[in-house]
Design a protein around this motif. Sequence first.
Motif, PDB file in Angstrom:
ATOM      1  N   TRP A 120       0.848  -1.189   0.000  1.00  0.00           N
ATOM      2  CA  TRP A 120       0.000   0.000   0.000  1.00  0.00           C
ATOM      3  C   TRP A 120       0.887   1.243   0.000  1.00  0.00           C
ATOM      4  CZ3 TRP A 120      -5.019   0.094  -0.876  1.00  0.00           C
ATOM      5  CH2 TRP A 120      -5.764   1.222  -0.572  1.00  0.00           C
ATOM      6  N   ALA A 121       0.468   2.274  -0.694  1.00  0.00           N
ATOM      7  CA  ALA A 121       1.199   3.543  -0.688  1.00  0.00           C
ATOM      8  C   ALA A 121       0.591   4.430   0.386  1.00  0.00           C
ATOM      9  CB  ALA A 121       1.128   4.204  -2.052  1.00  0.00           C
ATOM     10  N   GLN A 122       1.039   4.260   1.626  1.00  0.00           N
ATOM     11  CA  GLN A 122       0.434   4.957   2.755  1.00  0.00           C
ATOM     12  C   GLN A 122       0.954   6.382   2.896  1.00  0.00           C
ATOM     13  OE1 GLN A 122      -2.059   4.037   4.482  1.00  0.00           O
ATOM     14  NE2 GLN A 122      -2.049   5.263   6.343  1.00  0.00           N
ATOM     15  N   VAL A 123       2.274   6.561   2.834  1.00  0.00           N
ATOM     16  CA  VAL A 123       2.867   7.899   2.959  1.00  0.00           C
ATOM     17  C   VAL A 123       3.939   8.060   1.882  1.00  0.00           C
ATOM     18  CG1 VAL A 123       4.063   9.543   4.449  1.00  0.00           C
ATOM     19  CG2 VAL A 123       2.479   7.893   5.458  1.00  0.00           C
ATOM     20  N   VAL A 124       3.754   9.044   1.022  1.00  0.00           N
ATOM     21  CA  VAL A 124       4.709   9.287  -0.063  1.00  0.00           C
ATOM     22  C   VAL A 124       5.163  10.728  -0.041  1.00  0.00           C
ATOM     23  CG1 VAL A 124       3.699   7.493  -1.539  1.00  0.00           C
ATOM     24  CG2 VAL A 124       2.903   9.866  -1.752  1.00  0.00           C
ATOM     25  N   LEU A 125       6.282  10.973  -0.715  1.00  0.00           N
ATOM     26  CA  LEU A 125       6.769  12.331  -0.952  1.00  0.00           C
ATOM     27  C   LEU A 125       6.466  12.672  -2.404  1.00  0.00           C
ATOM     28  CD1 LEU A 125      10.224  11.946   0.815  1.00  0.00           C
ATOM     29  CD2 LEU A 125       8.259  13.206   1.676  1.00  0.00           C
ATOM     30  N   ALA A 139       7.230   0.270   9.941  1.00  0.00           N
ATOM     31  CA  ALA A 139       6.912   0.928   8.670  1.00  0.00           C
ATOM     32  C   ALA A 139       8.147   1.520   7.994  1.00  0.00           C
ATOM     33  CB  ALA A 139       5.885   2.028   8.901  1.00  0.00           C
ATOM     34  N   PHE A 140       9.283   1.491   8.671  1.00  0.00           N
ATOM     35  CA  PHE A 140      10.527   2.114   8.201  1.00  0.00           C
ATOM     36  C   PHE A 140      10.887   1.648   6.793  1.00  0.00           C
ATOM     37  CE2 PHE A 140      15.249   1.814   8.048  1.00  0.00           C
ATOM     38  CZ  PHE A 140      15.558   3.163   8.169  1.00  0.00           C
ATOM     39  N   VAL A 141      11.081   2.616   5.886  1.00  0.00           N
ATOM     40  CA  VAL A 141      11.508   2.323   4.517  1.00  0.00           C
ATOM     41  C   VAL A 141      12.962   2.775   4.396  1.00  0.00           C
ATOM     42  CG1 VAL A 141      11.097   2.714   2.053  1.00  0.00           C
ATOM     43  CG2 VAL A 141       9.170   2.663   3.656  1.00  0.00           C
ATOM     44  N   ALA A 142      13.865   1.813   4.366  1.00  0.00           N
ATOM     45  CA  ALA A 142      15.290   2.116   4.483  1.00  0.00           C
ATOM     46  C   ALA A 142      15.828   2.958   3.330  1.00  0.00           C
ATOM     47  CB  ALA A 142      16.084   0.812   4.585  1.00  0.00           C
ATOM     48  N   ASN A 143      15.287   2.777   2.122  1.00  0.00           N
ATOM     49  CA  ASN A 143      15.819   3.516   0.966  1.00  0.00           C
ATOM     50  C   ASN A 143      14.811   4.471   0.344  1.00  0.00           C
ATOM     51  OD1 ASN A 143      14.096   1.710  -0.255  1.00  0.00           O
ATOM     52  ND2 ASN A 143      15.713   0.465  -1.173  1.00  0.00           N
ATOM     53  N   LEU A 144      13.682   4.672   1.005  1.00  0.00           N
ATOM     54  CA  LEU A 144      12.642   5.618   0.567  1.00  0.00           C
ATOM     55  C   LEU A 144      12.090   5.328  -0.821  1.00  0.00           C
ATOM     56  CD1 LEU A 144      14.027   9.050   1.869  1.00  0.00           C
ATOM     57  CD2 LEU A 144      12.650   7.348   3.075  1.00  0.00           C
ATOM     58  N   VAL A 145      12.235   4.096  -1.285  1.00  0.00           N
ATOM     59  CA  VAL A 145      11.742   3.741  -2.619  1.00  0.00           C
ATOM     60  C   VAL A 145      10.233   3.506  -2.570  1.00  0.00           C
ATOM     61  CG1 VAL A 145      11.800   1.999  -4.445  1.00  0.00           C
ATOM     62  CG2 VAL A 145      13.930   2.756  -3.382  1.00  0.00           C
ATOM     63  N   PRO A 146       9.452   4.191  -3.404  1.00  0.00           N
ATOM     64  CA  PRO A 146       8.016   3.929  -3.475  1.00  0.00           C
ATOM     65  C   PRO A 146       7.763   2.498  -3.960  1.00  0.00           C
ATOM     66  CG  PRO A 146       8.565   6.016  -4.552  1.00  0.00           C
ATOM     67  CD  PRO A 146       9.862   5.304  -4.293  1.00  0.00           C
ATOM     68  N   ASP A 147       6.792   1.849  -3.363  1.00  0.00           N
ATOM     69  CA  ASP A 147       6.441   0.475  -3.722  1.00  0.00           C
ATOM     70  C   ASP A 147       5.452   0.504  -4.886  1.00  0.00           C
ATOM     71  OD1 ASP A 147       5.692  -2.143  -3.929  1.00  0.00           O
ATOM     72  OD2 ASP A 147       5.003  -2.360  -1.855  1.00  0.00           O
ATOM     73  N   LEU A 148       5.900   0.118  -6.070  1.00  0.00           N
ATOM     74  CA  LEU A 148       5.032   0.160  -7.241  1.00  0.00           C
ATOM     75  C   LEU A 148       3.836  -0.776  -7.084  1.00  0.00           C
ATOM     76  CD1 LEU A 148       7.632   0.350 -10.163  1.00  0.00           C
ATOM     77  CD2 LEU A 148       6.331   2.206  -9.108  1.00  0.00           C
ATOM     78  N   LYS A 149       4.057  -1.915  -6.425  1.00  0.00           N
ATOM     79  CA  LYS A 149       2.941  -2.825  -6.196  1.00  0.00           C
ATOM     80  C   LYS A 149       1.914  -2.183  -5.270  1.00  0.00           C
ATOM     81  CE  LYS A 149       1.879  -7.621  -4.916  1.00  0.00           C
ATOM     82  NZ  LYS A 149       2.448  -8.914  -4.433  1.00  0.00           N
ATOM     83  N   GLY A 150       2.404  -1.456  -4.262  1.00  0.00           N
ATOM     84  CA  GLY A 150       1.499  -0.753  -3.368  1.00  0.00           C
ATOM     85  C   GLY A 150       0.720   0.335  -4.077  1.00  0.00           C
ATOM     86  N   LEU A 151       1.392   1.043  -4.972  1.00  0.00           N
ATOM     87  CA  LEU A 151       0.712   2.067  -5.762  1.00  0.00           C
ATOM     88  C   LEU A 151      -0.342   1.452  -6.666  1.00  0.00           C
ATOM     89  CD1 LEU A 151       3.777   4.301  -6.618  1.00  0.00           C
ATOM     90  CD2 LEU A 151       1.744   5.041  -5.372  1.00  0.00           C
ATOM     91  N   MET A 162      -3.983   2.548 -15.402  1.00  0.00           N
ATOM     92  CA  MET A 162      -2.738   3.271 -15.638  1.00  0.00           C
ATOM     93  C   MET A 162      -1.586   2.604 -14.894  1.00  0.00           C
ATOM     94  SD  MET A 162      -3.707   7.325 -15.686  1.00  0.00           S
ATOM     95  CE  MET A 162      -2.030   7.741 -16.202  1.00  0.00           C
ATOM     96  N   ALA A 163      -0.426   2.531 -15.545  1.00  0.00           N
ATOM     97  CA  ALA A 163       0.746   1.914 -14.927  1.00  0.00           C
ATOM     98  C   ALA A 163       1.223   2.766 -13.751  1.00  0.00           C
ATOM     99  CB  ALA A 163       1.861   1.776 -15.962  1.00  0.00           C
ATOM    100  N   PRO A 164       1.568   2.135 -12.621  1.00  0.00           N
ATOM    101  CA  PRO A 164       2.053   2.905 -11.471  1.00  0.00           C
ATOM    102  C   PRO A 164       3.256   3.777 -11.812  1.00  0.00           C
ATOM    103  CG  PRO A 164       1.632   0.627 -10.847  1.00  0.00           C
ATOM    104  CD  PRO A 164       1.497   0.694 -12.332  1.00  0.00           C
ATOM    105  N   GLU A 165       4.077   3.296 -12.763  1.00  0.00           N
ATOM    106  CA  GLU A 165       5.268   4.057 -13.136  1.00  0.00           C
ATOM    107  C   GLU A 165       4.937   5.463 -13.630  1.00  0.00           C
ATOM    108  OE1 GLU A 165       6.268  -0.278 -13.420  1.00  0.00           O
ATOM    109  OE2 GLU A 165       4.573   0.992 -13.995  1.00  0.00           O
ATOM    110  N   LYS A 166       3.726   5.662 -14.129  1.00  0.00           N
ATOM    111  CA  LYS A 166       3.332   6.984 -14.620  1.00  0.00           C
ATOM    112  C   LYS A 166       3.214   8.002 -13.496  1.00  0.00           C
ATOM    113  CE  LYS A 166       0.886   5.554 -18.833  1.00  0.00           C
ATOM    114  NZ  LYS A 166       1.738   6.353 -19.737  1.00  0.00           N
ATOM    115  N   PHE A 167       3.079   7.515 -12.272  1.00  0.00           N
ATOM    116  CA  PHE A 167       2.906   8.403 -11.126  1.00  0.00           C
ATOM    117  C   PHE A 167       4.217   8.650 -10.371  1.00  0.00           C
ATOM    118  CE2 PHE A 167      -1.082   5.977 -11.596  1.00  0.00           C
ATOM    119  CZ  PHE A 167      -1.962   7.022 -11.842  1.00  0.00           C
ATOM    120  N   VAL A 168       5.306   8.023 -10.804  1.00  0.00           N
ATOM    121  CA  VAL A 168       6.523   8.000 -10.000  1.00  0.00           C
ATOM    122  C   VAL A 168       7.749   8.401 -10.810  1.00  0.00           C
ATOM    123  CG1 VAL A 168       8.056   6.542  -8.608  1.00  0.00           C
ATOM    124  CG2 VAL A 168       5.592   6.150  -8.560  1.00  0.00           C
TER     125      VAL A 168
END
Length: 235
Positions: A112-117, A178-190, A203-209
């Motif tokens: 899940w994309a709970q908190v993103v920048l 919930a710690f994300v060590a490398n701050l990489v957005p999870d495409l599956k979560g998106l 729409m492909a998640p990659e379009k949002f990232v």
Amino acid sequence: GDAIIFGATENLLPYYIFLGPGLKSLKDIEGKRASISRVGSGSHTSLLALFKQAGVDAKKVTFIASGDMSARLAAFSTGAVDLVGLPPPYHLRLLDKGYKISVNLLDDHVPWAQVVLASRESWLESNAGTAKAVLEAVAEGNYYALTHPDEAKALWKRYLRTSDPRILDESFVYFRKAFVANLVPDLKGLATVRDFGLTAPGMAPEKFVSMKPVDELIHEGFFQKLATKYNVKAP
């Protein structure tokens, strides 16, 4: 629109799921009632994602729009609903009433994309260095907090306006899991958010990232250096 995600600090659903009397598994919620804030909200779409992963037929579940977190808790406590999902520390109130956690989504992850920048894409294109600096600051703050829990809790005590040690302890458990060590957005979560939020089906998640800022930091060894500096398992 002119918006793009370039980092993430939380890639999971932060819920503890509670089931009412007589329900032994998520499958038992079929034909029963689940509490959400409102239809189409994150509390609703996230349960849809969880139910799909668990093999629950969401069409057989009645979703009750109960309102905010406290109202959902009250709806469950009074028996108005048969399931509620609560993030820490709200779940403590149910534990104190003798209820047990049925599903711990801090451990049993639903992508899940709970908190993103995020930023305007036009800004990101012309301020790549600043975007990386933001990621560096957020990452180091997270690593520091992870290894200095007392200082982290002191800050939370100020901003959460609570001195309850259980709330502060549970908040740290939440943060650590919930710690994300490398701050990489999870495409599956998106993709999960996309599929159940219905804002841009197909729409492909990659379009949002834009992965460029985090990819550059990974290539430069920035996160490995933080892991070494703070003695945290390397991402």
